[in-house]
Design a protein around this motif. Structure first.
Motif, mmCIF file in Angstrom:
data_model
loop_
_atom_site.group_PDB
_atom_site.id
_atom_site.type_symbol
_atom_site.label_atom_id
_atom_site.label_comp_id
_atom_site.label_asym_id
_atom_site.label_seq_id
_atom_site.Cartn_x
_atom_site.Cartn_y
_atom_site.Cartn_z
ATOM 1 N N GLU A 153 -2.206 1.182 -9.101
ATOM 2 C CA GLU A 153 -3.457 0.826 -8.408
ATOM 3 C C GLU A 153 -3.288 0.831 -6.884
ATOM 4 O O GLU A 153 -4.227 1.113 -6.147
ATOM 5 C CB GLU A 153 -3.860 -0.565 -8.892
ATOM 6 C CG GLU A 153 -5.241 -1.012 -8.525
ATOM 7 C CD GLU A 153 -5.358 -2.519 -8.701
ATOM 8 O OE1 GLU A 153 -5.041 -3.012 -9.795
ATOM 9 O OE2 GLU A 153 -5.749 -3.192 -7.720
ATOM 10 N N LYS A 154 -2.065 0.541 -6.429
ATOM 11 C CA LYS A 154 -1.812 0.451 -4.980
ATOM 12 C C LYS A 154 -1.339 1.776 -4.383
ATOM 13 O O LYS A 154 -0.865 1.813 -3.248
ATOM 14 C CB LYS A 154 -0.756 -0.630 -4.702
ATOM 15 C CG LYS A 154 -1.137 -2.006 -5.181
ATOM 16 C CD LYS A 154 -2.153 -2.623 -4.269
ATOM 17 C CE LYS A 154 -2.548 -4.004 -4.773
ATOM 18 N NZ LYS A 154 -3.634 -4.563 -3.988
ATOM 19 N N LYS A 207 0.841 -1.189 0.000
ATOM 20 C CA LYS A 207 0.000 0.000 0.000
ATOM 21 C C LYS A 207 0.878 1.241 0.000
ATOM 22 O O LYS A 207 1.756 1.396 0.854
ATOM 23 C CB LYS A 207 -0.869 -0.020 1.273
ATOM 24 C CG LYS A 207 -2.218 0.588 1.072
ATOM 25 C CD LYS A 207 -3.097 0.304 2.267
ATOM 26 C CE LYS A 207 -4.213 1.323 2.270
ATOM 27 N NZ LYS A 207 -4.907 1.401 3.506
#
Ligand SMILES: Cc1cc2nc3c(=O)[nH]c(=O)nc-3n(C[C@H](O)[C@H](O)[C@H](O)COP(=O)(O)O)c2cc1C
Length: 264
Positions: A110-111, A80
């Motif tokens: 995306e993270k 993340k």
């Protein structure tokens, strides 16, 4: 941009992605702060995978069948970022990296990461054997120089930017939809009982816990095995073999040396 923490994150059953990751992380680190290493080859601690905009991450993974190795994708699911700058690296066995670098950049985006630079490096092929070498010994000294120069260029790029928003969307080679892997019938390494002394090195080293003692012998579970060949390369007694027609095919067809490719 001055990063307070640099993390080298890699999934690397046969150590080539790990080597490139470490070299790039050290080269990008101009301040001498400690690099934080995070090995995804084994299940990582989740709290090590949360990053802020003060961090810089270098992520390096192997190419399997023109894509990011599936277990690396699985383990990266926990990562993340929060507008965290990232350097994306794939390492491939001198055949082709296909859509893997694009896939890795997409995962990082995306993270919550901003990929500031990316690269494809070459590592000895997992299926390389001494009698039929494929990119044997790579990354070699020349690759280490290339990885060092790449890391230094990343540092220059980071220092020239004051805000994460200054980085433009990076373009790398690869296509969507990504290459679709056609899985062949499952196969796995075999263990020669005459050479195996049950030391357990293969059991301890398997990234997916596919190897275990069964009825007094060491066995590999064909359904769990990812054919990464870590067990073949780590066995101190040469007892683990993975025999595949791809070794000869790749040895014959991928003999011409390919060079690292960088995207800045
Ligand atoms: C199942 C499997 C598929 C692979 N597919 C490719 C490929 O498509 N192209 C390529 O050049 N190398 C391929 N390789 C070779 C690896 O990308 C290469 O050996 C890499 O250096 C391994 O990284 P590691 O040492 O970090 O595990 C494959 C290896 C395995 C085990």
């Amino acid at each position: 941009m001055n990063n307070k923490k640099i993390s080298a994150i890699y999934y690397s059953p046969t150590h080539t992605s790990a080597k490139i990751c470490s070299v790039v992380a050290r080269a990008v680190n101009s301040t001498g702060i400690d690099v934080n290493y995070c090995e995804l080859t084994y299940k990582a601690e989740e709290d090590k995978l949360h990053f802020t905009s003060d961090d810089l991450v270098v992520v390096s993974v192997p190419v399997y069948c023109s894509r990011v190795a599936p277990v690396a994708i699985e383990r990266l699911a926990k990562i993340k970022g929060n507008n965290t700058p990232a350097i994306a690296i794939v390492v491939y066995g001198n055949r082709d990296y296909g859509d893997a670098l694009l896939e890795l950049c997409d995962v990082l985006k995306e993270k919550g990461f901003v990929t500031i630079a990316a690269a494809a490096f070459i590592g000895e092929h997992s299926y390389s054997r001494t009698n039929m070498p494929i990119a044997q010994g790579r990354p070699d000294d020349a690759d280490v120089v290339a990885a060092t120069v790449f890391g230094e260029k990343c540092r220059v790029k980071l220092d020239a930017c004051h805000n994460i928003a200054d980085f433009l969307q990076l373009k790398v080679d690869g296509n969507t939809p990504y290459f679709v892997v056609n899985h062949s019938a499952p196969t796995a390494p075999t263990i020669d009982v005459n050479l195996c002394n049950q030391c357990g090195v293969c059991i301890d080293n398997c990234p997916v816990e596919a190897i275990s003692y069964q009825n007094g012998a060491v066995m590999c579970n064909v359904d769990l095995c990812t054919k990464c060949c870590r067990c073949v390369k780590e066995c101190p007694h040469n007892a683990v073999k993975f025999i595949t027609p791809y070794t000869e095919l790749l040895h014959k067809n991928c003999a011409v040396r390919r060079e690292p490719q960088i995207f800045m």
